[in-house]
Design a protein around this motif. Structure first.
Motif, PDB file in Angstrom:
ATOM      1  N   SER A  24      -8.755   3.286   0.614  1.00 17.63           N
ATOM      2  CA  SER A  24      -7.173   3.775   0.562  1.00 17.63           C
ATOM      3  C   SER A  24      -6.704   4.221   1.805  1.00 17.63           C
ATOM      4  CB  SER A  24      -6.931   4.769  -0.655  1.00 17.63           C
ATOM      5  OG  SER A  24      -7.706   5.714  -0.656  1.00 17.63           O
ATOM      6  N   TRP A  25      -7.469   4.620   2.828  1.00 19.63           N
ATOM      7  CA  TRP A  25      -7.365   5.140   4.156  1.00 19.63           C
ATOM      8  C   TRP A  25      -6.121   4.345   4.767  1.00 19.63           C
ATOM      9  CZ3 TRP A  25      -8.045   1.310   7.582  1.00 19.63           C
ATOM     10  CH2 TRP A  25      -9.084   0.354   7.403  1.00 19.63           C
ATOM     11  N   GLY A  59       0.488   5.256  -0.300  1.00 22.18           N
ATOM     12  CA  GLY A  59      -0.454   6.203  -0.399  1.00 22.18           C
ATOM     13  C   GLY A  59       0.078   7.192  -1.428  1.00 22.18           C
ATOM     14  N   ARG A  97       2.387   8.910   5.298  1.00 19.76           N
ATOM     15  CA  ARG A  97       1.908   7.725   4.378  1.00 19.76           C
ATOM     16  C   ARG A  97       2.568   6.739   5.151  1.00 19.76           C
ATOM     17  NH1 ARG A  97       3.511   8.559  -1.491  1.00 19.76           N
ATOM     18  NH2 ARG A  97       5.482   9.342  -0.468  1.00 19.76           N
ATOM     19  N   TYR A 153       0.801  -1.122   0.133  1.00 22.29           N
ATOM     20  CA  TYR A 153      -0.036  -0.018  -0.006  1.00 22.29           C
ATOM     21  C   TYR A 153       0.966   1.518   0.099  1.00 22.29           C
ATOM     22  CZ  TYR A 153      -3.390  -3.439   1.988  1.00 22.29           C
ATOM     23  OH  TYR A 153      -3.948  -4.510   1.889  1.00 22.29           O
ATOM     24  N   ARG A 203      -8.401  11.160  -0.977  1.00 26.20           N
ATOM     25  CA  ARG A 203      -7.398  10.122  -1.017  1.00 26.20           C
ATOM     26  C   ARG A 203      -7.815   8.791  -0.200  1.00 26.20           C
ATOM     27  NH1 ARG A 203      -1.776  12.537   0.781  1.00 26.20           N
ATOM     28  NH2 ARG A 203      -3.374  13.569   2.410  1.00 26.20           N
ATOM     29  N   PHE A 204      -8.693   9.092   0.761  1.00 23.30           N
ATOM     30  CA  PHE A 204      -8.817   8.357   1.843  1.00 23.30           C
ATOM     31  C   PHE A 204     -10.074   7.254   1.716  1.00 23.30           C
ATOM     32  CE2 PHE A 204      -7.209  12.068   4.300  1.00 23.30           C
ATOM     33  CZ  PHE A 204      -6.068  11.890   4.052  1.00 23.30           C
ATOM     34  N   SER A 235      -3.549   3.327   3.798  1.00 24.20           N
ATOM     35  CA  SER A 235      -1.978   3.794   3.536  1.00 24.20           C
ATOM     36  C   SER A 235      -1.512   4.945   4.265  1.00 24.20           C
ATOM     37  CB  SER A 235      -2.088   4.189   1.866  1.00 24.20           C
ATOM     38  OG  SER A 235      -2.421   2.745   1.161  1.00 24.20           O
ATOM     39  N   TYR A 236      -2.616   5.537   5.180  1.00 19.26           N
ATOM     40  CA  TYR A 236      -2.171   6.828   6.035  1.00 19.26           C
ATOM     41  C   TYR A 236      -2.114   6.470   7.417  1.00 19.26           C
ATOM     42  CZ  TYR A 236      -2.851   8.447   1.353  1.00 19.26           C
ATOM     43  OH  TYR A 236      -3.063   8.742  -0.096  1.00 19.26           O
TER      44      TYR A 236
END
Length: 445
Positions: A234-235, A198, A283, A196, A229-230, A237-238
């Motif tokens: 894909s959250w 970010g 990230r 993953y 982005r989240f 990745s943070y």
């Protein structure tokens, strides 16, 4: 009202005892096609928080019960559910849901992003609701400890969403290792290809879509404008919301050595996590290698070592053992041989050495199913006992803590000498900021 909820709980408990289900323990689960005493009991009332993606898996897993409430920050997801569950109630904030329906519920299922696991689950458990929560249980170690504490204090049936634990393949591996098939295990290597990475922060930020309750999605995370982005997944990745591939997948793969070697008896002594990529404060890391040391197992004088690798990081020995074709797996190195396993298969290595090996008798019965275990234990009145579920928080919380410690070691940038009793590192004060992280007022635990 609380009295109404307690009467319902007492009904479930006394009915199960009257049917003789009280003698059914975790070590004697019938096969899924065998009738259970609890099949005849009153259905339990369940609320789901997070209802699509992994949440949809839990909704399906609890389909035989009264699913009376659905909560999701995405109103489109709620609209899709309304057609299937016309008699249920729908919310875009779990606090509103629990405030209105808390006395009518028996249990709560939490399948939200990691950073909102603990606040959601604890709010439900404080009301006396049994809890099924997705891995890695919480976003920091303090939260995990609080979840374990409340589950025990209120005698609740809990289960972490590591559904692979319910599969037969893992059970056969546990039996082999405990039967001494490869002797004393000294080293375990775990790898997973998930990677993953970010995205960089965008230069322009669009307005939040009308269907998203952004404040509820942020929950305890620090205040910020909507960031595309989240969402939706894909959250991970943070750092503020997830813990990368390790936080997402290690609870599944480390669960096997944790279970087989009974590592919930211990805490890691040290952990060091590295990556060829530079540390990013926003990230999550990728291509990680985490190296843990545990106390020596019985029969060994050396610490047990376990390594985790994700993304493009791999153990160098995979080709040697003929398992380089697998994108993920676990290699156990014992004094008398090697055992490979993934979700579906396992092998004793080298093959010629074990060609005549007689596998041990099966002692771990088939699971009822990961959600079914949890539901069955609620109906049996099993509470937080060891006879409740196989991934109750008292077990899975220790596993999740080990996983998160590997992520935090990477963020600290040095090898940690872990003091589990105090949730600190003897050599690194920086760990403290990750063990208990910032929470917005009103969302803390």
């Amino acid at each position: 009202m609380k009295t109404q909820r307690m009467r319902r709980r007492e009904f479930l408990k006394t009915t199960s005892l009257g049917l003789g289900a009280g003698v059914l323990t975790m070590n004697a689960f019938p096969a899924p096609n065998v009738a259970r005493a609890s099949d005849t009991l009153s259905k339990i009332n369940i609320a789901h928080v997070g209802i699509e993606r992994q949440g949809a898996f839990s909704v399906n897993g609890c389909s035989g019960e009264n699913q009376i409430a659905f909560c999701d920050v995405n109103s489109d997801a709620l609209d899709r559910a309304k057609g299937k569950y016309p008699n249920a109630k729908f919310y875009n904030n779990y606090q509103d849901m629990l405030g209105e329906l808390g006395d009518k519920l028996d249990a709560i299922v939490v399948a939200t992003p990691d950073h909102t696991h603990a606040c959601t689950a604890i709010a439900g458990m404080q009301l006396g609701l049994h809890c099924y929560c997705e891995k890695p249980l919480a976003h920091d170690i303090y939260q995990i400890r609080q979840m374990r504490k409340i589950a025990l204090e209120k005698n609740l049936v809990t289960q972490m969403g590591t559904q692979i634990h319910a599969g037969d393949n893992f059970r056969r591996v546990v039996e082999l290792l405990r039967a001494g098939a490869i002797g004393v295990v000294k080293d375990v290597k775990v790898w997973c290809a998930n990677r993953y990475i970010g995205l960089e922060k965008p230069t322009e930020t669009p307005s939040c879509p009308a269907n998203i309750n952004w404040d509820a999605w942020l929950g305890p995370a620090k205040e910020r404008a909507y960031d595309p982005r989240f969402i939706p997944g894909s959250w991970r990745s943070y750092w503020d919301f997830g813990n990368g591939a390790m936080g997402d997948m290690a609870c599944h793969y480390l669960d096997l050595p944790y279970w087989a070697l009974q590592l919930d008896r211990f805490a890691p002594l040290t952990v060091e996590t590295t990556s060829p990529n530079p540390l990013d404060e926003e990230r999550c890391g990728w291509d990680l290698t985490a190296k843990y040391e545990f106390p020596a197992l019985d029969g060994s004088s050396e610490p047990l070592t376990i390594s985790w690798q994700d993304g493009q990081a791999r153990p160098e020995c995979l080709k040697e053992y003929g398992v380089d074709k697998y994108g993920a797996g676990v290699l156990f190195f014992g004094s008398d041989g090697v055992l490979f396993a993934n979700y579906d298969v396992h092998e004793l290595l080298p093959h010629d050495k074990f060609s005549d090996y007689k596998t041990p008798e099966q002692t771990i019965p088939a699971s009822l199913g990961h959600h079914a275990e949890w539901i069955d234990a609620i109906k049996r009145g099993a509470g937080a006992s060891v006879d409740s579920t196989t991934c109750r928080f008292e077990y899975s919380g220790k596993l999740a803590e080990t996983v998160l410690l590997g992520c935090f070691a990477y963020r600290c940038g040095e090898k940690l000498q872990y003091d589990a009793e105090n949730m600190t590192a003897k050599n690194c004060e920086k760990l403290n900021q990750f063990v208990r992280q910032y929470a917005r007022p009103g969302w803390d635990v």
